[in-house]
Design a protein around this motif. Sequence first.
Motif, PDB file in Angstrom:
ATOM      1  N   LEU A 169      -2.813  18.777   7.375  1.00 39.40           N
ATOM      2  CA  LEU A 169      -3.672  18.348   6.272  1.00 39.40           C
ATOM      3  C   LEU A 169      -2.891  18.259   4.970  1.00 39.40           C
ATOM      4  N   LYS A 170      -1.970  19.185   4.755  1.00 41.24           N
ATOM      5  CA  LYS A 170      -1.121  19.135   3.564  1.00 41.24           C
ATOM      6  C   LYS A 170      -0.276  17.866   3.556  1.00 41.24           C
ATOM      7  N   ARG A 171       0.289  17.497   4.692  1.00 42.86           N
ATOM      8  CA  ARG A 171       1.084  16.277   4.781  1.00 42.86           C
ATOM      9  C   ARG A 171       0.218  15.036   4.560  1.00 42.86           C
ATOM     10  N   TYR A 172      -0.998  15.085   5.068  1.00 46.15           N
ATOM     11  CA  TYR A 172      -1.915  13.962   4.874  1.00 46.15           C
ATOM     12  C   TYR A 172      -2.179  13.742   3.380  1.00 46.15           C
ATOM     13  N   LEU A 173      -2.459  14.823   2.655  1.00 51.52           N
ATOM     14  CA  LEU A 173      -2.719  14.686   1.221  1.00 51.52           C
ATOM     15  C   LEU A 173      -1.484  14.193   0.474  1.00 51.52           C
ATOM     16  N   ALA A 174      -0.301  14.679   0.870  1.00 47.19           N
ATOM     17  CA  ALA A 174       0.929  14.274   0.195  1.00 47.19           C
ATOM     18  C   ALA A 174       1.233  12.793   0.388  1.00 47.19           C
ATOM     19  N   VAL A 175       0.896  12.246   1.549  1.00 48.41           N
ATOM     20  CA  VAL A 175       1.246  10.859   1.864  1.00 48.41           C
ATOM     21  C   VAL A 175       0.105   9.891   1.562  1.00 48.41           C
ATOM     22  N   VAL A 176      -1.108  10.242   1.970  1.00 50.67           N
ATOM     23  CA  VAL A 176      -2.245   9.319   1.858  1.00 50.67           C
ATOM     24  C   VAL A 176      -2.948   9.462   0.516  1.00 50.67           C
ATOM     25  N   GLN A 271       2.539   0.904   6.242  1.00 47.85           N
ATOM     26  CA  GLN A 271       2.051  -0.081   5.293  1.00 47.85           C
ATOM     27  C   GLN A 271       2.770  -0.022   3.958  1.00 47.85           C
ATOM     28  N   SER A 272       3.652   0.958   3.775  1.00 48.46           N
ATOM     29  CA  SER A 272       4.279   1.142   2.468  1.00 48.46           C
ATOM     30  C   SER A 272       5.396   0.153   2.186  1.00 48.46           C
ATOM     31  N   GLY A 273       5.912  -0.523   3.212  1.00 52.26           N
ATOM     32  CA  GLY A 273       6.991  -1.484   3.017  1.00 52.26           C
ATOM     33  C   GLY A 273       8.381  -0.879   3.017  1.00 52.26           C
ATOM     34  N   CYS A 274       8.496   0.432   3.202  1.00 49.32           N
ATOM     35  CA  CYS A 274       9.801   1.105   3.250  1.00 49.32           C
ATOM     36  C   CYS A 274      10.066   1.603   4.670  1.00 49.32           C
ATOM     37  N   ASP A 275      11.311   1.968   4.903  1.00 50.62           N
ATOM     38  CA  ASP A 275      11.696   2.442   6.233  1.00 50.62           C
ATOM     39  C   ASP A 275      11.477   3.954   6.318  1.00 50.62           C
TER      40      ASP A 275
END
Length: 361
Positions: A169-176, A271-275
């Motif tokens: 969940l922490k990773r989800y908040l950091a990324v999404v 979807q971010s366009g980066c690798d």
Amino acid sequence: MADLVQGLLICLMAVQTIQHDGNRTWTNTTASSAAIPKTFRGKTSKSNHTGQLPWLNVNLEDPVTAYSTGLLSTWVIPCSYILAMLVGIPSNAYILVSLRLRAKSLSTVVLYLNLALSDLLLLLSLALRVHYHFNRINWIFGEISCRLITALFYGNVYCSAQTIACISLKRYLAVVRPFFYRSLSKTTLTVWTCLIVWFLFTAAIVPELLVRQSYYVTQLDVTTCHDVLPLDDESHYPLVPYRLMLVFMGFIVPFLICIYTHVAVVYHLRQSGCDWRPFIRVSSLVFTIFVVCYLPSGLLHIAHYIRLFSYGDDRLYGYYRVAVCLCCFHSCLDPFLCLLMSKTAASELQFISLQRPAVRM
């Protein structure tokens, strides 16, 4: 991944079937007497000549007989525990000592240390169970130690799953939700999250500590620990809602959280366009190992409960005990996964910084 989980379940059932060949299902039972999961069903003896330990009677044709003397219980399970302990105890101890120097975020350190502590307690609880299984499920360490080891074992299995869900969940908040994530007091929130997890752990183990777990089984001439319980007695009936809540809070909720957060994180990174392929690979590896280790025990736990409640059939308990070994292997793999995930923490921060200009525009 679905094929892999299905294959594991088939293998577990094939091994256990060898021991249960010729055994028959209980037929004359009621719903109230069969509604306790995770254990074989015994009946309290009216006469107790020892004056010390309650007796239980079982049918020699029941699965408990094959389980107590079979290869699965006397060799496969204890050897699995030994392997998990040899790998997991030193690696989790190393994580407890060294992770603070490796991780960049204090909130990340708190979560991973919480996971390492839970895994370490789980693995340490296996030591006496190894002797118990090598001794043909004959418990010689007394009732108090049986209750304590049982509570620590099952409590920490679910505590680890909940902590992994919190990390996901922490990773989800950091990324999404990067801007919402930056606005949070992450260290304070993480500390409170860990306190809640340990509160749930305490609530999970208390019922196991309040009821008798060790019984002398007359037909087998052994003292079992948690594996055979008098399911007809009122003393154990209150465990029914407790076990249902434990399955829901300890497995179903963390599993659903992990599925949703993993899918959302992978989708947004693509979807971010980066690798972000290294980040996605690590995240997918962690998620796959979690599914492989926890899904079989969760499914078998639920299936075992349904069969007990509906038919009084307890033979799935042997399958469940093997599947729980996978949870122990997850505990010994967690330190290596923590190192991988801590290395990708910089990627989370980088993703947040890349999102900032887009909002300002």
